[in-house]
Design an enzyme around this catalytic site. Structure first.
Site, short mmCIF file in Angstrom:
data_model
loop_
_atom_site.label_atom_id
_atom_site.label_comp_id
_atom_site.label_asym_id
_atom_site.label_seq_id
_atom_site.Cartn_x
_atom_site.Cartn_y
_atom_site.Cartn_z
N ASP A 123 39.26 32.06 47.73
CA ASP A 123 40.25 32.52 48.71
C ASP A 123 39.77 33.83 49.34
OD1 ASP A 123 43.10 31.40 46.74
OD2 ASP A 123 41.81 30.39 48.21
N GLU A 168 37.57 27.84 43.82
CA GLU A 168 38.59 28.56 43.05
C GLU A 168 39.86 27.73 43.01
OE1 GLU A 168 39.86 32.06 45.09
OE2 GLU A 168 41.32 32.61 43.57
N ASP A 226 41.37 36.40 49.55
CA ASP A 226 42.16 37.56 49.07
C ASP A 226 41.39 38.29 47.96
OD1 ASP A 226 44.32 35.55 46.92
OD2 ASP A 226 42.18 36.01 46.90
N ASP A 273 41.80 38.39 44.68
CA ASP A 273 41.39 37.55 43.54
C ASP A 273 40.13 36.79 43.88
OD1 ASP A 273 44.56 36.56 42.01
OD2 ASP A 273 43.23 38.28 41.80
#
Ligand code: 28F
Length: 636
Positions: A498, A424, A500, A502
């Site tokens: 990641d 990503e 997180d 997203d």
């Protein structure tokens, strides 16, 4: 155990238990979490068989404190009369002799579920203790075992007008390293069993935290289809349902077309989820294609301007279907023994679909008209996609190095040793390119978001740059008809995003895309998820990485310094690590952790995905409310 002469039978029993305890994975698949949960399914399958035989209509599964399991059904109760051959109560034979339990003589049970139906004796052998209580003949009988060996005779402990069987057990920690039951894993399987056995009530209770769920579906497979499509827009009101028995094979089919494009066809044999398909699936597919084409021809619904016949892909676009068959001697084949091999089933399913589907369409012209229209537009889109594919193929054929510019390929050409990281973001992609071992590691950086494949048809998917880049880089094509796993350029496709929201969003998109358009890669176990560290802990000069909150606390404890003396950094994204750290923590095969994606993970992701991306807001709101504590700013 009372000292008793070691009769031939006892020796046979001990030999059997010893065999199971020596090679448990041969009987339950593995001794990891999956095998542990399989113990529960083995016992539950016996209650299901009693329900399928028509004698039980309620099953309770209880996860007790201390990770005990209790399963209760209200069937006839396992027989307690002395088993002639063994001079023991039938229940003791069933609980201690391998492959006893009537599943293998077709007389008592017509069909038996279970991955291999190894039976209760295997569970007993792999349990530290196991207790069976039987209500039958207005009495309650009990017998206890330790690691499969009876520690008492079967004896009466009370009276009861009811009938049924209750089995409790504690898995043996000499066999299973980690004994912890996941509520969601059990609830998914129990819900599936309730869908597959209409009107059967299945209750799951968790005494560790008080959670409780009850599953009971009068509508059986019809409700299963509605559940799978809960966030989609059906193009006809009610699922199409038909059942019948052909050549001694009971067949049940529920199907519904929705406005999206993905096909979801689940197939079962004796309640086993035949993930790899088989003769019931091929029978269904060929009969569906033939029925729709002949119906369209008969009513001249395909304008001769189209000059096309409907392909298998066209007639399955936007279709959710469940096929469930019962077979007395199922032949489970394939890599994970989940492909049905019985040839008689193909014909049974084909003839049922040919008869019943055509009949349904004749009786419901408004539905069939919508379905045919959808198939025709699918055919047109397929033509456009084929054309687009031809163009891209011709274009890439023209350009010498037909690999996408963004791909940093590896030196080796041997797919077996090569792996590709889908990373990503460009900055993390840059660190990965620098940190990697370029001999066998390729890097493909992805932009923030890839296409929402829930709402897009194959031609639009093929037009998306990110998707095209991935398809070209992997080299194996796309879609059920075109994908060829032997052309795959890497043996591992590792998704690195990641930690997180997203990141998990992109991971879900990628998993769904692979699950839907490159299914075989998941079946073959080519897809992995990288596990970057969550924390870096610095204590003076030494540095430690923690991959979970639990691990962070453990590190702090072992260093027995308190938290505030240490410097603890919580990683927000991959780009906070320099190339060496990224290599050391997440890419070096010696030190990294990568998780292999199973079909169940992918199916779960796919189902969550349809809720998050589907048309209907309701299920999405419910999902977010249920899972809010895990999700921060979910940007849907
Ligand atoms: C909690 C787990 O195992 N339930 C079961 C039965 C009922 C019968 C049975 C089982 C047929 C003859 C071999 C009773 N009465 N729950 C369970 N319920 N096994 S397992 O029979 C065993 C076979 O011996 C049963 C009449 N016929 C069958």
């Amino acid at each position: 155990m009372p000292d008793k002469e070691y009769t031939a039978q006892n020796i046979q029993v001990l030999k059997g238990l010893e065999a199971v305890r020596k090679r448990p994975a041969m009987y339950i698949g593995d001794i990891s979490g999956k095998g542990l949960h399989h113990l529960v399914y083995e016992i539950v399958d016996n209650s299901i068989d009693e329900a399928m035989a028509g004698y039980a209509n309620k099953i309770e599964v209880i996860i007790g404190k201390g990770e005990t399991i209790t399963v209760i059904d209200n069937g006839r109760g396992i027989p307690v009369d002395i088993h002639t051959g063994e001079q023991k109560p039938a229940v003791e034979v069933i609980m201690t002799v391998l492959h006893a339990g009537g599943k293998f003589d077709k007389s008592s049970y017509k069909v038996s579920g279970g991955l291999h139906g190894v039976g209760a004796s295997v569970v007993n052998a792999l349990s530290k203790w196991c207790i069976v209580e039987i209500s039958r003949n207005n009495k309650i009988y009990k017998q206890s075992y330790e690691r499969g060996v009876p520690v008492e005779q079967l004896h009466e402990i009370g009276k009861s007008e009811k009938s049924g069987t209750k089995i409790s057990f504690l898995a043996d920690d000499e066999i299973f390293k980690e004994i912890y039951y996941k509520f969601d894993i059990l609830s998914n399987r129990l819900r599936e069993l309730a869908f597959l056995n209409e009107n059967l009530e299945i209750v799951l209770k968790d005494e560790r935290d008080g959670r409780e769920e009850t599953y009971k579906y009068e509508g059986g497979l019809r409700e299963f289809v509605k559940f799978l499509d809960e966030s989609r827009t059906p193009i006809h009101q009610d699922p199409i349902y038909f059942e019948g028995e052909k050549d001694g094979v009971p067949v049940q089919i529920a199907m519904q077309y929705h406005s999206a494009y993905i096909e979801t066809i689940l197939t079962y044999c004796n309640n086993v989820n035949t993930i790899e398909g088989g003769t019931h699936l091929s029978g269904f597919k060929s009969a569906l294609t033939r029925s729709l084409n002949s119906y369209a021809q008969k009513y001249n619904l395909i304008k001769n301007t189209d000059k096309i016949s409907l392909s298998g892909e066209d007639v399955r676009e936007g279709l959710t279907a469940i096929i469930s068959v019962k077979v007395t001697d199922p032949q489970f084949e394939g890599q994970t023994k989940t492909k049905l091999g019985n040839s008689e089933v193909r014909g049974a399913v084909e003839s049922l679909v040919n008869d019943k589907l055509f009949e349904f369409f004749e009786e419901n012209p408004s539905v069939s008209k919508k379905v045919i229209e959808k198939c025709i537009s699918a055919a047109r889109a397929r033509e456009a996609a084929r054309h687009a594919r031809e163009l891209t193929r011709r274009k890439t054929a023209l350009e010498s190095n037909s690999l996408p510019g963004k791909l940093a390929d590896c030196a080796s050409n041997d797919p077996e040793e090569c792996e590709i990281y889908l990373v990503e973001g460009d900055s993390a992609g840059g660190s990965a390119k620098q940190g990697r071992d370029r001999r066998f590691q390729a890097i493909l950086p992805l932009k923030g978001k890839i296409l929402n494949v829930e709402k897009s048809r194959i031609d639009k998917i093929l037009a998306n740059d990110e998707i095209k880049t991935i398809i070209t880089a992997l080299g194996a094509g796309i879609g059920a008809e075109d994908f060829d796993i032997s052309r795959l350029r890497y043996s591992k496709v590792i998704i690195m995003t990641d930690a997180d929201v997203d990141g998990s969003h992109i991971r879900t998109l990628l998993l769904t895309f692979f699950f839907r358009y490159m299914t075989e890669m998941i079946q073959h176990g080519n897809i992995y998820i990288a596990q970057p560290p969550l924390y870096k802990l610095r204590n003076g000069k030494s540095e430690y990485y923690a991959y979970s909150d639990k691990e962070k606390d453990e590190i702090i404890k072992t260093l027995n310094t308190d938290e505030n003396k240490m410097n603890i950094q919580r990683y927000k994204g991959l780009d906070e690590m320099n190339p060496d750290q990224l290599w050391e923590t997440t890419m070096n095969p010696e030190t990294r952790t990568i998780i292999r994606v199973s079909m169940e993970n992918a199916m779960e992701a796919d189902h969550i995905f349809t809720i998050l991306m589907g048309d209907d807001v309701e299920p999405r709101k419910k999902f977010i409310e249920d899972n809010a504590q895990y999700v921060r700013n979910l940007d849907i």
